[in-house]
Scaffold this motif. Structure first.
Motif, short mmCIF file in Angstrom:
data_model
loop_
_atom_site.label_atom_id
_atom_site.label_comp_id
_atom_site.label_asym_id
_atom_site.label_seq_id
_atom_site.Cartn_x
_atom_site.Cartn_y
_atom_site.Cartn_z
N GLU A 87 0.86 -1.19 0.00
CA GLU A 87 0.00 0.00 0.00
C GLU A 87 0.90 1.24 0.00
OE1 GLU A 87 -3.36 0.00 -0.08
OE2 GLU A 87 -3.41 -2.19 -0.10
N ASP A 88 0.41 2.34 -0.54
CA ASP A 88 1.19 3.58 -0.55
C ASP A 88 1.61 4.00 0.85
OD1 ASP A 88 1.09 3.68 -3.29
OD2 ASP A 88 -0.27 5.40 -3.39
N GLU A 89 0.76 3.75 1.82
CA GLU A 89 1.09 4.09 3.21
C GLU A 89 2.33 3.33 3.69
OE1 GLU A 89 -1.01 3.94 7.64
OE2 GLU A 89 -2.17 3.38 5.87
N ASP A 90 2.41 2.04 3.34
CA ASP A 90 3.56 1.23 3.72
C ASP A 90 4.81 1.68 2.96
OD1 ASP A 90 2.13 -0.31 5.56
OD2 ASP A 90 1.47 -1.70 4.00
N LYS A 91 4.66 2.00 1.68
CA LYS A 91 5.79 2.50 0.90
C LYS A 91 6.34 3.78 1.53
CE LYS A 91 4.08 0.66 -3.48
NZ LYS A 91 3.54 1.00 -4.81
N THR A 92 5.44 4.64 1.98
CA THR A 92 5.86 5.88 2.63
C THR A 92 6.64 5.58 3.91
OG1 THR A 92 3.97 7.09 1.72
CG2 THR A 92 5.03 8.05 3.66
#
Length: 164
Positions: free
Chosen positions: A30-35
């Protein structure tokens, strides 16, 4: 962070084959995890010993740096630094490898010099508990990251890169 999630996605797509474990793992996040991984990578990179100095007085982050960017009207973070951040984030996202690496660091820290399990054996040499080798930063474990940052790193201590 030096780069964005979108830049990291584009980098991974450009540098890793569509079915490679790294690309599949990264794009599944998820983008949140990538961040989170990019932020962790940024924080680790910021703690590394770099040559030169910050390009602007009062600059919060380590990059851009002088003398590397003298003469630039608007110095920005070099692409290789953004790529290094992405490589380190990708490395951090491999939780199985991180667990294995952590176990090795704990063994070294606890004074274990070697161990064997069936046909597998590892020897850590003459590493003293609590030494710098035993507490080496995760950033130094990511060879792709270190190769990209190599021109900027200070030589205050040994940085070993395996020959290929």
């Amino acid at each position: 962070m030096y780069g964005t999630v979108e830049q990291a996605d584009a980098y991974v797509k450009a540098h890793y084959a569509s079915k490679s474990a790294e690309r599949v793992r990264w794009l599944a996040l998820e983008d949140e995890d990538k961040t989170v991984y990019l932020t962790q990578a940024f924080d680790m990179i910021e703690r590394l010993p770099f040559r030169g100095r910050k390009a602007v007085v009062g600059q919060k982050n380590a990059f851009p740096r002088l003398p590397y960017q003298y003469g630039e009207d608007n110095p920005s973070v070099p692409e290789c630094v953004i790529s290094a951040e992405t490589e380190l984030a990708l490395y951090l996202s491999d939780t199985k490898a991180q667990e294995s690496s952590q176990k090795r660091k704990e063994l070294i820290r606890d004074g274990v010099k070697s161990f064997s399990l069936g046909d597998l054996s590892e020897n850590y040499g003459d590493v003293k508990s609590g030494s710098q080798a035993a507490t080496v930063s995760t950033a130094y474990s990511c060879q792709a990251c270190m190769q990209l940052l190599r021109p900027y790193l200070s030589g205050g201590f040994d940085i070993c890169f395996p020959s290929t």
